[in-house]
Design a protein around this motif. Structure first.
Motif, short mmCIF file in Angstrom:
data_model
loop_
_atom_site.label_atom_id
_atom_site.label_comp_id
_atom_site.label_asym_id
_atom_site.label_seq_id
_atom_site.Cartn_x
_atom_site.Cartn_y
_atom_site.Cartn_z
N ASN A 237 7.95 6.78 -9.17
CA ASN A 237 7.84 7.14 -10.59
C ASN A 237 7.45 8.59 -10.83
O ASN A 237 7.03 8.93 -11.94
CB ASN A 237 6.85 6.22 -11.34
CG ASN A 237 7.44 4.86 -11.62
OD1 ASN A 237 8.63 4.62 -11.40
ND2 ASN A 237 6.62 3.94 -12.11
N GLY A 238 7.61 9.44 -9.84
CA GLY A 238 7.41 10.87 -10.05
C GLY A 238 8.71 11.55 -10.41
O GLY A 238 9.77 10.91 -10.51
N SER A 239 8.65 12.86 -10.58
CA SER A 239 9.85 13.62 -10.94
C SER A 239 10.66 14.03 -9.73
O SER A 239 11.79 14.51 -9.86
CB SER A 239 9.45 14.86 -11.74
OG SER A 239 8.61 15.71 -10.97
N ARG B 139 3.37 7.31 -7.55
CA ARG B 139 2.42 6.28 -7.13
C ARG B 139 2.59 6.06 -5.62
O ARG B 139 3.71 5.93 -5.11
CB ARG B 139 2.69 4.99 -7.90
CG ARG B 139 1.73 3.85 -7.56
CD ARG B 139 1.95 2.63 -8.44
NE ARG B 139 3.28 2.05 -8.25
CZ ARG B 139 4.23 2.04 -9.15
NH1 ARG B 139 4.06 2.60 -10.34
NH2 ARG B 139 5.41 1.48 -8.90
N VAL B 140 1.47 5.98 -4.92
CA VAL B 140 1.50 5.81 -3.46
C VAL B 140 1.74 4.34 -3.14
O VAL B 140 0.98 3.47 -3.58
CB VAL B 140 0.18 6.28 -2.82
CG1 VAL B 140 0.23 6.09 -1.30
CG2 VAL B 140 -0.09 7.74 -3.18
N TYR C 238 0.98 7.09 -12.54
CA TYR C 238 2.43 6.90 -12.43
C TYR C 238 2.84 5.45 -12.69
O TYR C 238 3.86 4.98 -12.19
CB TYR C 238 2.91 7.37 -11.05
CG TYR C 238 2.67 8.85 -10.83
CD1 TYR C 238 3.50 9.80 -11.41
CD2 TYR C 238 1.59 9.29 -10.06
CE1 TYR C 238 3.28 11.16 -11.21
CE2 TYR C 238 1.37 10.65 -9.86
CZ TYR C 238 2.21 11.57 -10.45
OH TYR C 238 1.99 12.92 -10.26
N GLY C 239 2.03 4.75 -13.46
CA GLY C 239 2.34 3.36 -13.77
C GLY C 239 1.69 2.40 -12.78
O GLY C 239 1.32 2.78 -11.66
N GLU D 77 -5.91 0.83 -11.16
CA GLU D 77 -6.54 1.85 -10.33
C GLU D 77 -5.60 2.37 -9.23
O GLU D 77 -6.05 2.97 -8.25
CB GLU D 77 -7.81 1.29 -9.69
CG GLU D 77 -8.85 0.81 -10.68
CD GLU D 77 -9.97 0.03 -10.00
OE1 GLU D 77 -10.88 0.68 -9.46
OE2 GLU D 77 -9.92 -1.22 -10.01
N ASP D 78 -4.32 2.15 -9.38
CA ASP D 78 -3.37 2.60 -8.35
C ASP D 78 -3.41 4.12 -8.19
O ASP D 78 -3.39 4.87 -9.18
CB ASP D 78 -1.94 2.17 -8.71
CG ASP D 78 -1.71 0.69 -8.45
OD1 ASP D 78 -2.50 0.08 -7.72
OD2 ASP D 78 -0.71 0.15 -8.98
#
Length: 339
Positions: free
Chosen positions: A30-32, A38-39, A81-82, A119-120
């Protein structure tokens, strides 16, 4: 050991065993770009997350190195990132920053946490510059680690032609997208026909490159192909139910599922190839008779006869793919030295 016991907290979900047989697959979601998001880690046929307790730039530095990205720019918490789904695999990570994997950092025992997905943890790394000026992704597969190979040039995503497309090329792609080892290099639009430009043709990698753009090619946009020749990859070879990632039942991912290898003719030369393919150390033992438990699904390979210097099990002599006279009581296992 990769695992450090720093808490007596009871696990919320005790389904995963104490020692995950292979949890080294890592991605950012969910990054650009591929170096932000998100890890998430892959285990038990699904992706899970990392809790943001004690999450900081030292931890992100390890993520960035593990994914082949640039420097650590930000450590985000609170599901920036969700929110993910499934397991929360790691909590209270305390990396020094020089580890080769998150699993080598101090942390609460695997799958033990006091978190929820609000808390991700997230990470922002700088994408490494390359002559592509962009990135790489796998499209139209049933997981994030298989699909049509697409590369970014300028502002446009495009495909790669399958001329000269082979296993060393797939190895580079799988490593670059953070999916470990390659299983198959696919051709002829196996994952469907792409759209837009065909950006690379006649790619010829040695297999050790860190970026597909480092391999020989005809130059950006130079090709004599159509999208019916789009190249793809299937990543993942794993060892299951061992005490560390370099020990366990040999499994390969294909046709949207994991399958096993029969132990007929299975020996140390075969294991040597497995160890090399997974980035482990020397071959220590070749086990048969489902020493690490019986797998499920297909038995993909039988009567393997490797010389020991092959880059993949698929390059060894064997009975035709998915042809065998075995059952899962004969699943092959491997023990490699853990580097």
């Amino acid at each position: 050991s990769d695992f450090h016991f720093t808490s007596s907290l009871a696990p919320r979900d005790t389904h995963p065993p104490l020692f995950p047989p292979f949890a080294g697959f890592l991605r950012l979601v969910n990054g650009s770009h591929r170096c932000e998001g998100r890890v998430e880690m892959f285990y038990l046929s699904q992706w899970g997350t990392v809790c943001d307790d004690a999450w900081d730039l030292k931890d992100v530095k390890v993520v960035c190195r593990q994914l082949g990205c640039g420097g650590a720019l930000a450590a985000w918490g609170e599901a920036r990132y969700g929110q993910g789904t499934g397991y929360i695999f790691l909590d209270n990570l305390k990396c020094k920053g020089d580890e080769s994997s998150l699993l080598r950092c101090s942390h609460i025992r695997w799958n033990v946490h006091n978190c929820d997905h609000s808390e991700d943890a997230g990470a922002l790394c700088s994408p490494l510059p390359s002559i592509t000026g962009g990135g790489i992704r796998l499209a139209n597969g049933n997981s994030s680690c298989q699909g049509r190979v697409e590369v970014l040039y300028g502002d446009s995503w495009g495909t790669v032609c399958d001329d000269d497309w082979d296993f060393p090329n797939a190895q580079v792609v799988c490593r670059q997208v953070g999916c470990g080892s390659a299983v198959v290099a696919t051709v002829l639009g196996y994952f469907g026909y792409g759209t837009g430009p065909i950006l690379l043709d006649n790619v010829d990698c040695a297999g050790t490159e860190t970026d597909l753009s480092d391999c020989f090619n005809l130059g950006w946009g130079q090709h004599n192909c159509g999208h019916h020749e789009d190249a793809g990859v299937i990543c993942f070879l794993r060892l299951v139910n061992g005490s560390h990632r370099c020990e366990g039942r040999v499994e390969m991912f294909y046709l949207s599922q994991w399958g096993t290898v029969c132990d007929d003719a299975w020996d140390l030369k075969d294991v040597k190839v497995v160890c090399r393919q997974l980035g482990c150390g020397g071959a220590l033992a070749a086990w048969g008779e489902a020493r690490y438990g019986q797998g499920t699904g297909y038995i993909f390979l039988d009567n393997l006869k490797c010389k020991g210097d092959e880059s993949s099990l698929l390059r060894c002599s064997h009975i035709r793919w998915n042809v065998h006279n075995c059952d899962h009581s004969e699943d092959a296992g491997a023990l490699c030295r853990l580097l």
